[in-house]
Write an enzyme that holds these catalytic residues in place. Structure first.
Site, PDB file in Angstrom:
ATOM      1  N   LYS A 184       0.830  -1.201   0.000  1.00  0.00           N
ATOM      2  CA  LYS A 184       0.000   0.000   0.000  1.00  0.00           C
ATOM      3  C   LYS A 184       0.875   1.267   0.000  1.00  0.00           C
ATOM      4  CE  LYS A 184      -3.936  -2.315   0.225  1.00  0.00           C
ATOM      5  NZ  LYS A 184      -3.752  -3.750   0.297  1.00  0.00           N
TER       6      LYS A 184
HETATM    7  C1  PLP Z   1      -5.154  -4.573   0.876  1.00  0.00           C
HETATM    8  C2  PLP Z   1      -6.628  -4.499   0.821  1.00  0.00           C
HETATM    9  C3  PLP Z   1      -7.449  -5.020   1.829  1.00  0.00           C
HETATM   10  C4  PLP Z   1      -6.941  -5.844   2.966  1.00  0.00           C
HETATM   11  O1  PLP Z   1      -5.906  -5.308   3.672  1.00  0.00           O
HETATM   12  P1  PLP Z   1      -4.878  -6.277   4.443  1.00  0.00           P
HETATM   13  O2  PLP Z   1      -4.090  -5.317   5.244  1.00  0.00           O
HETATM   14  O3  PLP Z   1      -4.086  -6.996   3.401  1.00  0.00           O
HETATM   15  O4  PLP Z   1      -5.672  -7.201   5.282  1.00  0.00           O
HETATM   16  C5  PLP Z   1      -8.811  -4.836   1.730  1.00  0.00           C
HETATM   17  N1  PLP Z   1      -9.359  -4.190   0.696  1.00  0.00           N
HETATM   18  C6  PLP Z   1      -8.612  -3.685  -0.302  1.00  0.00           C
HETATM   19  C7  PLP Z   1      -9.278  -2.963  -1.425  1.00  0.00           C
HETATM   20  C8  PLP Z   1      -7.229  -3.843  -0.292  1.00  0.00           C
HETATM   21  O5  PLP Z   1      -6.498  -3.364  -1.304  1.00  0.00           O
END
Ligand code: PLP
Length: 372
Positions: A184
């Site tokens: 992210k």
């Molecule tokens: C990354 C992501 C998640 C989940 O996040 P994690 O930290 O990997 O559990 C949920 N929704 C979206 C759209 C994502 O990109």
């Protein structure tokens, strides 16, 4: 003269952050502690003073938001089929039913004009997803939610640092859920955070995060709700504290690189471009759709041969076996299916050079005709 491999993303962690993590490791307290508290305070400041609680993933954050919103068995939750599967999985985790609504071909986000047709008396909440960091229209979204008295859990996993009409995501709205997964824009390696609306008790959020445990000053404890094991560590929080001062620069650099893609991508190869939004989107990903006749697997392999990593985010989730087992079928959401089959994620991260964009665009121009 081979060039180094260019991944589709890479976190930027500075030396001060690495030193801060080492300090935590030496401190004798490495799980949730003072760093998590400091991180939550810093996140709250970023979110306009709203209460924020840190979690060990964005998935846990979404699930707790649904529990706090009172979503459970018998309830329906509306979301998009074009997202990381976590968004829909958490609806199943709390025993509710995911109701999917096709996406808008331009934004690739949930088609707001189709949401009202999907609302039933069982609908409890909407989970909008800001795919690639492009925010769903918050004005139109909350107009629908307010009209039908629905809760909103914003899946802002990809839109930390993005804004809606000048307001940072997280500073407005109902529940806002962030992920700090390594890929992210802003990371704690693994982690997440939940921005709480004013009617929700932060203490209940904390109990749901950690086994439902409530501790009293005399050392005794009670458990009054079923909680999970979703607390963030101080090690992760130290990474987050080191990332926060850079978020605005990360976003600015991503916007620059995205602009460069628009000017350098081959114009005559039938690529479908993302919406050119340089004010709201944080450009978490730069995604193009390939022409219908292109072989995506062949293109990914050919780009890899040229030292360039290409990602796929995401196949339409209703076509996964688990969701087909719930009754979803091919043809249910044609726009998401088409995009999900043809979409690719090009390299984009703050440390990338302008010349890396040129390299990706030149390679695409060469490779595309060979893959059709
Ligand atoms: C990354 C992501 C998640 C989940 O996040 P994690 O930290 O990997 O559990 C949920 N929704 C979206 C759209 C994502 O990109």
């Amino acid at each position: 003269m081979t060039q180094p491999f260019l991944p589709f993303t890479r976190p930027s962690i500075d030396e001060a952050t690495i030193a801060a993590v080492a300090d935590v490791l030496r401190s004798g307290w490495i799980t949730s502690g003072p760093k998590v508290q400091a991180f939550e305070a810093a996140l709250s400041a970023h979110c306009g003073g709203r209460p924020v609680r840190a979690f060990n993933s964005g998935t846990a954050t979404l699930e707790v938001a649904l529990r706090l919103a009172g979503v459970g068995p018998g309830d329906e939750v509306i979301t998009t089929p074009l997202t990381w599967v976590a968004t829909a999985n958490v609806i199943l985790e709390v025993g509710a039913k995911p109701v999917l609504v096709d996406v808008d071909p331009v934004t690739r986000n949930i088609d707001l004009s189709r949401i009202e047709a999907a609302i039933t008396p069982a609908t409890k909440a909407i989970i909008p997803v800001d795919l690639a960091g492009l925010p769903v229209d918050r004005d139109a979204l909350y107009a629908i939610a307010n009209r039908h008295k629905l809760r909103v859990v914003e899946d802002a996993a990809q839109s930390f640092g993005a804004s809606w009409n000048g307001k940072l995501i997280g500073t407005i709205g109902d529940f806002v859920s962030f992920s700090f997964h390594a890929n992210k824009n802003f990371t704690t390696s693994e982690g997440g955070a939940l921005v709480l609306p004013a009617d929700i008790d932060p203490a209940l959020c904390e109990r749901l995060r950690l086994q439902g445990v409530q501790r009293f000053p005399d050392g005794s404890m009670d458990v009054d709700v079923l909680g999970g094991k979703w607390n963030l560590t101080d090690i992760a929080a130290a990474i987050g504290l080191g990332q926060l001062p850079h978020v605005a620069d990360f976003t600015a650099r991503r916007r620059e690189l995205a602009r460069r893609y628009f000017s350098e991508l081959p114009a005559d190869r039938g690529l479908g471009l993302p919406l050119a939004d340089f004010a709201n989107s944080n450009w978490h990903m730069f995604q193009v759709t390939l022409p219908a006749t292109a072989e995506r697997g062949a293109l990914i392999a050919a780009m890899k041969e040229r030292g360039i990593g290409i990602g796929v985010h995401y196949p339409a989730l209703h076509l996964f076996s688990l969701y087909r087992g719930l009754g979803f079928r091919e043809g249910d959401f044609p726009v998401a299916e088409r995009i999900g089959r043809q979409i690719v994620t090009l390299p984009l991260f703050p440390a990338m050079l302008d010349s890396d964009v040129s390299r990706v665009c030149a390679a695409l121009a060469q490779v595309l005709p060979e893959c059709i």
